[in-house]
Design a protein around this motif. Structure first.
Motif, PDB file in Angstrom:
ATOM      1  N   GLN A   1       0.751  -1.129   0.244  1.00 29.61           N
ATOM      2  CA  GLN A   1       0.041  -0.090  -0.016  1.00 29.61           C
ATOM      3  C   GLN A   1       1.001   1.354   0.134  1.00 29.61           C
ATOM      4  OE1 GLN A   1      -2.505  -0.908   3.279  1.00 29.61           O
ATOM      5  NE2 GLN A   1      -4.094  -1.327   1.835  1.00 29.61           N
TER       6      GLN A   1
ATOM      7  N   GLN B   1       0.779   5.628   0.182  1.00 26.71           N
ATOM      8  CA  GLN B   1      -0.070   6.782   0.574  1.00 26.71           C
ATOM      9  C   GLN B   1       0.873   8.063   0.360  1.00 26.71           C
ATOM     10  OE1 GLN B   1      -3.256   6.935   2.122  1.00 26.71           O
ATOM     11  NE2 GLN B   1      -2.875   9.047   1.184  1.00 26.71           N
TER      12      GLN B   1
ATOM     13  N   TYR C   1       0.722  10.923  -8.161  1.00 29.60           N
ATOM     14  CA  TYR C   1       0.813   9.717  -7.677  1.00 29.60           C
ATOM     15  C   TYR C   1       2.295   9.046  -7.193  1.00 29.60           C
ATOM     16  CZ  TYR C   1      -3.823   9.625  -9.773  1.00 29.60           C
ATOM     17  OH  TYR C   1      -5.361   9.776 -10.102  1.00 29.60           O
TER      18      TYR C   1
ATOM     19  N   GLN D   1      -3.595   6.980  -3.572  1.00 27.91           N
ATOM     20  CA  GLN D   1      -4.761   7.340  -4.254  1.00 27.91           C
ATOM     21  C   GLN D   1      -4.671   8.561  -5.126  1.00 27.91           C
ATOM     22  OE1 GLN D   1      -6.686   7.822  -0.388  1.00 27.91           O
ATOM     23  NE2 GLN D   1      -5.935   9.868  -0.058  1.00 27.91           N
TER      24      GLN D   1
ATOM     25  N   THR E   1      -2.438  12.665  -4.713  1.00 25.53           N
ATOM     26  CA  THR E   1      -2.621  13.788  -3.829  1.00 25.53           C
ATOM     27  C   THR E   1      -2.667  15.057  -4.934  1.00 25.53           C
ATOM     28  OG1 THR E   1      -2.130  15.145  -2.236  1.00 25.53           O
ATOM     29  CG2 THR E   1      -0.384  14.254  -3.618  1.00 25.53           C
TER      30      THR E   1
END
Length: 117
Positions: free
Chosen positions: A3, A5, A96, A109, A111
């Motif tokens: 993952q 972020q 990304y 996801q 920004t």
């Protein structure tokens, strides 16, 4: 499962430096032979590969951004970062971080960063 972020300011003034960090979980950024990438998408345009840092810390950049881009990492935090200097409104985009692990693409996801005074 890996993952990613992204984090960082959503608004940057022209001529300043944009700084973003990607925090990775589920996998170490030092694992051979993974590469960790920054990609952006300006409004109404396609994806642009900006640069990457490999498992060994080596970096590559797209030629058009080479003079303004720096990618680094903090292995103790399992993070890698993007710095883009001398930004203009044309650097406004959705940013990304991404990687490919075992043939699978993983993306953060995204920004939104807006360059405006």
């Amino acid at each position: 499962q890996v993952q990613l972020q992204e984090s960082g300011p959503g608004l940057v003034k022209p001529s300043q430096t944009l700084s973003l960090t990607c925090t990775v979980s589920g996998g170490s950024i030092t694992i051979s032979y993974y590469t960790w990438t920054w990609i952006r998408q300006p409004p109404g345009k396609g994806l642009e590969w900006m640069g990457a840092i490999a498992y060994d810390g080596s970096t590559r950049y797209t030629p058009s951004l080479l003079s303004r881009t720096s990618i680094s990492r903090d292995t103790s935090k399992n993070q890698f970062s993007l710095q883009l200097s001398s930004v203009t409104p044309e650097d406004t985009a959705l940013y990304y971080c991404s990687t490919n692990v075992g043939g699978l693409n993983y993306w953060g996801q995204g920004t939104q960063v807006t360059v405006s005074s």
